[in-house]
Design a protein around this motif. Sequence first.
Motif, PDB file in Angstrom:
ATOM      1  N   SER A  45     -14.112   6.444   4.700  1.00 44.09           N
ATOM      2  CA  SER A  45     -14.732   5.167   5.082  1.00 44.09           C
ATOM      3  C   SER A  45     -14.518   4.048   4.076  1.00 44.09           C
ATOM      4  O   SER A  45     -14.646   2.876   4.420  1.00 44.09           O
ATOM      5  N   MET A  46     -14.156   4.345   2.831  1.00 44.78           N
ATOM      6  CA  MET A  46     -14.165   3.327   1.780  1.00 44.78           C
ATOM      7  C   MET A  46     -13.040   2.306   1.907  1.00 44.78           C
ATOM      8  O   MET A  46     -13.261   1.106   1.860  1.00 44.78           O
ATOM      9  N   HIS A  47     -11.797   2.766   2.062  1.00 43.39           N
ATOM     10  CA  HIS A  47     -10.667   1.831   2.141  1.00 43.39           C
ATOM     11  C   HIS A  47      -9.515   2.470   2.891  1.00 43.39           C
ATOM     12  O   HIS A  47      -9.359   3.687   2.885  1.00 43.39           O
ATOM     13  N   HIS A  48      -8.702   1.657   3.549  1.00 45.96           N
ATOM     14  CA  HIS A  48      -7.577   2.157   4.350  1.00 45.96           C
ATOM     15  C   HIS A  48      -8.026   3.361   5.208  1.00 45.96           C
ATOM     16  O   HIS A  48      -7.321   4.364   5.309  1.00 45.96           O
ATOM     17  N   ALA A  49      -9.206   3.215   5.807  1.00 46.84           N
ATOM     18  CA  ALA A  49      -9.804   4.335   6.541  1.00 46.84           C
ATOM     19  C   ALA A  49      -9.341   4.352   7.991  1.00 46.84           C
ATOM     20  O   ALA A  49     -10.132   4.179   8.927  1.00 46.84           O
ATOM     21  N   TYR A  50      -8.038   4.548   8.173  1.00 44.12           N
ATOM     22  CA  TYR A  50      -7.463   4.585   9.506  1.00 44.12           C
ATOM     23  C   TYR A  50      -6.171   5.383   9.443  1.00 44.12           C
ATOM     24  O   TYR A  50      -5.617   5.620   8.356  1.00 44.12           O
ATOM     25  N   LEU A  51      -5.687   5.817  10.602  1.00 43.24           N
ATOM     26  CA  LEU A  51      -4.456   6.602  10.654  1.00 43.24           C
ATOM     27  C   LEU A  51      -3.317   5.831   9.996  1.00 43.24           C
ATOM     28  O   LEU A  51      -3.114   4.654  10.272  1.00 43.24           O
ATOM     29  N   GLY A  52      -2.585   6.507   9.111  1.00 43.84           N
ATOM     30  CA  GLY A  52      -1.505   5.850   8.390  1.00 43.84           C
ATOM     31  C   GLY A  52      -1.976   5.061   7.182  1.00 43.84           C
ATOM     32  O   GLY A  52      -1.168   4.468   6.459  1.00 43.84           O
ATOM     33  N   GLY A  53      -3.286   5.064   6.920  1.00 44.92           N
ATOM     34  CA  GLY A  53      -3.839   4.288   5.821  1.00 44.92           C
ATOM     35  C   GLY A  53      -3.383   4.768   4.455  1.00 44.92           C
ATOM     36  O   GLY A  53      -3.161   3.960   3.550  1.00 44.92           O
ATOM     37  N   LEU A  54      -3.235   6.083   4.290  1.00 45.62           N
ATOM     38  CA  LEU A  54      -2.784   6.608   3.000  1.00 45.62           C
ATOM     39  C   LEU A  54      -1.365   6.145   2.701  1.00 45.62           C
ATOM     40  O   LEU A  54      -1.063   5.710   1.586  1.00 45.62           O
ATOM     41  N   LEU A  55      -0.503   6.220   3.680  1.00 46.57           N
ATOM     42  CA  LEU A  55       0.888   5.786   3.501  1.00 46.57           C
ATOM     43  C   LEU A  55       0.950   4.285   3.213  1.00 46.57           C
ATOM     44  O   LEU A  55       1.714   3.835   2.341  1.00 46.57           O
ATOM     45  N   GLU A  56       0.142   3.520   3.909  1.00 45.67           N
ATOM     46  CA  GLU A  56       0.084   2.076   3.676  1.00 45.67           C
ATOM     47  C   GLU A  56      -0.388   1.780   2.246  1.00 45.67           C
ATOM     48  O   GLU A  56       0.149   0.894   1.562  1.00 45.67           O
ATOM     49  N   HIS A  57      -1.392   2.526   1.795  1.00 40.86           N
ATOM     50  CA  HIS A  57      -1.932   2.379   0.436  1.00 40.86           C
ATOM     51  C   HIS A  57      -0.880   2.739  -0.613  1.00 40.86           C
ATOM     52  O   HIS A  57      -0.704   2.031  -1.615  1.00 40.86           O
ATOM     53  N   ILE A  58      -0.135   3.827  -0.393  1.00 36.99           N
ATOM     54  CA  ILE A  58       0.913   4.252  -1.322  1.00 36.99           C
ATOM     55  C   ILE A  58       1.972   3.159  -1.461  1.00 36.99           C
ATOM     56  O   ILE A  58       2.391   2.817  -2.568  1.00 36.99           O
ATOM     57  N   LEU A  59       2.412   2.615  -0.336  1.00 38.76           N
ATOM     58  CA  LEU A  59       3.442   1.578  -0.376  1.00 38.76           C
ATOM     59  C   LEU A  59       2.923   0.309  -1.061  1.00 38.76           C
ATOM     60  O   LEU A  59       3.671  -0.364  -1.783  1.00 38.76           O
ATOM     61  N   SER A  60       1.654  -0.013  -0.841  1.00 39.29           N
ATOM     62  CA  SER A  60       1.069  -1.160  -1.511  1.00 39.29           C
ATOM     63  C   SER A  60       1.080  -0.950  -3.022  1.00 39.29           C
ATOM     64  O   SER A  60       1.438  -1.863  -3.785  1.00 39.29           O
ATOM     65  N   LEU A  61       0.723   0.241  -3.471  1.00 41.76           N
ATOM     66  CA  LEU A  61       0.740   0.539  -4.905  1.00 41.76           C
ATOM     67  C   LEU A  61       2.154   0.463  -5.469  1.00 41.76           C
ATOM     68  O   LEU A  61       2.366  -0.051  -6.577  1.00 41.76           O
ATOM     69  N   CYS A  62       3.129   0.954  -4.724  1.00 42.07           N
ATOM     70  CA  CYS A  62       4.520   0.900  -5.186  1.00 42.07           C
ATOM     71  C   CYS A  62       4.959  -0.553  -5.378  1.00 42.07           C
ATOM     72  O   CYS A  62       5.673  -0.876  -6.345  1.00 42.07           O
ATOM     73  N   GLY A  63       4.538  -1.430  -4.482  1.00 41.00           N
ATOM     74  CA  GLY A  63       4.850  -2.850  -4.631  1.00 41.00           C
ATOM     75  C   GLY A  63       4.189  -3.446  -5.858  1.00 41.00           C
ATOM     76  O   GLY A  63       4.796  -4.241  -6.591  1.00 41.00           O
ATOM     77  N   LEU A  64       2.958  -3.041  -6.121  1.00 35.65           N
ATOM     78  CA  LEU A  64       2.252  -3.521  -7.308  1.00 35.65           C
ATOM     79  C   LEU A  64       2.908  -3.001  -8.590  1.00 35.65           C
ATOM     80  O   LEU A  64       2.957  -3.712  -9.600  1.00 35.65           O
ATOM     81  N   VAL A  65       3.392  -1.753  -8.543  1.00 34.58           N
ATOM     82  CA  VAL A  65       4.104  -1.181  -9.695  1.00 34.58           C
ATOM     83  C   VAL A  65       5.332  -2.034 -10.026  1.00 34.58           C
ATOM     84  O   VAL A  65       5.630  -2.310 -11.192  1.00 34.58           O
ATOM     85  N   GLU A  66       6.060  -2.457  -8.996  1.00 33.05           N
ATOM     86  CA  GLU A  66       7.237  -3.314  -9.211  1.00 33.05           C
ATOM     87  C   GLU A  66       6.835  -4.589  -9.948  1.00 33.05           C
ATOM     88  O   GLU A  66       7.509  -5.020 -10.891  1.00 33.05           O
ATOM     89  N   ASP A  67       5.731  -5.193  -9.529  1.00 29.88           N
ATOM     90  CA  ASP A  67       5.281  -6.441 -10.150  1.00 29.88           C
ATOM     91  C   ASP A  67       4.829  -6.217 -11.595  1.00 29.88           C
ATOM     92  O   ASP A  67       5.177  -6.991 -12.496  1.00 29.88           O
ATOM     93  N   VAL A  68       4.055  -5.164 -11.808  1.00 26.14           N
ATOM     94  CA  VAL A  68       3.509  -4.897 -13.138  1.00 26.14           C
ATOM     95  C   VAL A  68       4.613  -4.572 -14.136  1.00 26.14           C
ATOM     96  O   VAL A  68       4.595  -5.028 -15.282  1.00 26.14           O
ATOM     97  N   THR A  69       5.597  -3.787 -13.715  1.00 25.67           N
ATOM     98  CA  THR A  69       6.665  -3.396 -14.646  1.00 25.67           C
ATOM     99  C   THR A  69       7.639  -4.535 -14.923  1.00 25.67           C
ATOM    100  O   THR A  69       8.421  -4.465 -15.874  1.00 25.67           O
TER     101      THR A  69
END
Length: 342
Positions: A159-183
């Motif tokens: 229930s906390m975040h990305h609480a829907y089908l495919g939400g984990l994959l969407e969250h992973i890709l979002s983090l990967c994009g943030l990693v690109e920016d941070v590095t």
Amino acid sequence: KFRSNIMKKIFLKDLKEKDKFEDIFLVVKKEMGMSKTGKPYLNIKFMDRTGDMEARIWDDAEELSKKFERNDFVKVKGSAIAYQGRLQLNISYIAKADEDTVAVRDFLPASGREPDEMISELKSIVAGIKDNPIKKLLTAFLEDEEIINLLKLAPAAKSMHHAYLGGLLEHILSLCGLVEDVTRHYQNINKDLLLAGAVLHDIGKIRELMFERACDYSDEGRLLGHITIGIGMIDKKLEGISDFPEETALLLKHMLLSHHGYLEFGSPKRPKTIEAIILYYLDDMDSKVQSMQALIEKEKEMPSNWTSYHKLYERYIYKGKYQGEKSYTDENAENDLELFKK
């Protein structure tokens, strides 16, 4: 009689008062009640991808109750009525549906992105990793058909975040994009290790959560949790990679163990490397931003400048002054000031 082989054609959010309907819904609550006259009735809650709605069966409740259970997909016939200012469904017919004809994505909230498209994007990210052992490990996960099939459906949380089908994959890709920016911003960061942490930090959730029906925890999830499950999954894949560096394995597993940041938030270890610190903050930021945006979107038609009270964050979230057609008055400003204080 209910028509056979009926396909989903109406969703709960589209129902209006006095509408008559027959369709398939998911039962997420089923309780027997007793009216003031001593007559039994069924109190039900239906769900589809657009939300949930209360329903009642007043006639033949005990007999109809035998035809289905909680978490069943059911064929339903009834009408929509207004009750205490909200829409409620009166049901005249109900029976368990043939699950082979049901598309799960019709009944649970889902990412707006296509799962196959997101998997392709993830594979492209992994293909760009330069560290060969890390690429081998991530490829081992992406070549596991069972893992991929679960990853296409898994939510990131109940229930906390990305609480829907495919939400984990969407969250992973979002983090990967943030990693690109941070590095790009910081020097001397192990980008490939950080990407591996982003991809695998929540991988245990594909077994911690059950999502064939309304999202809930599995026995394994309640007893072990996704961090422990994820470490076990990594160890299993490492068994097939003979030359994987021991230090890289330790650093990667530390990222999983510490990505909740604090012991009281479920992390067995606090972050003790730069990559682990970054992963913790990116994960926390992405989850909070998404959950706040989702609440704002859900209540965008509400006249207030504020969302309802958010229990997790223990505050109201400001939506902005210009919501819909309403004007922003001095009274609005006074109310906003009071909510800011809270």
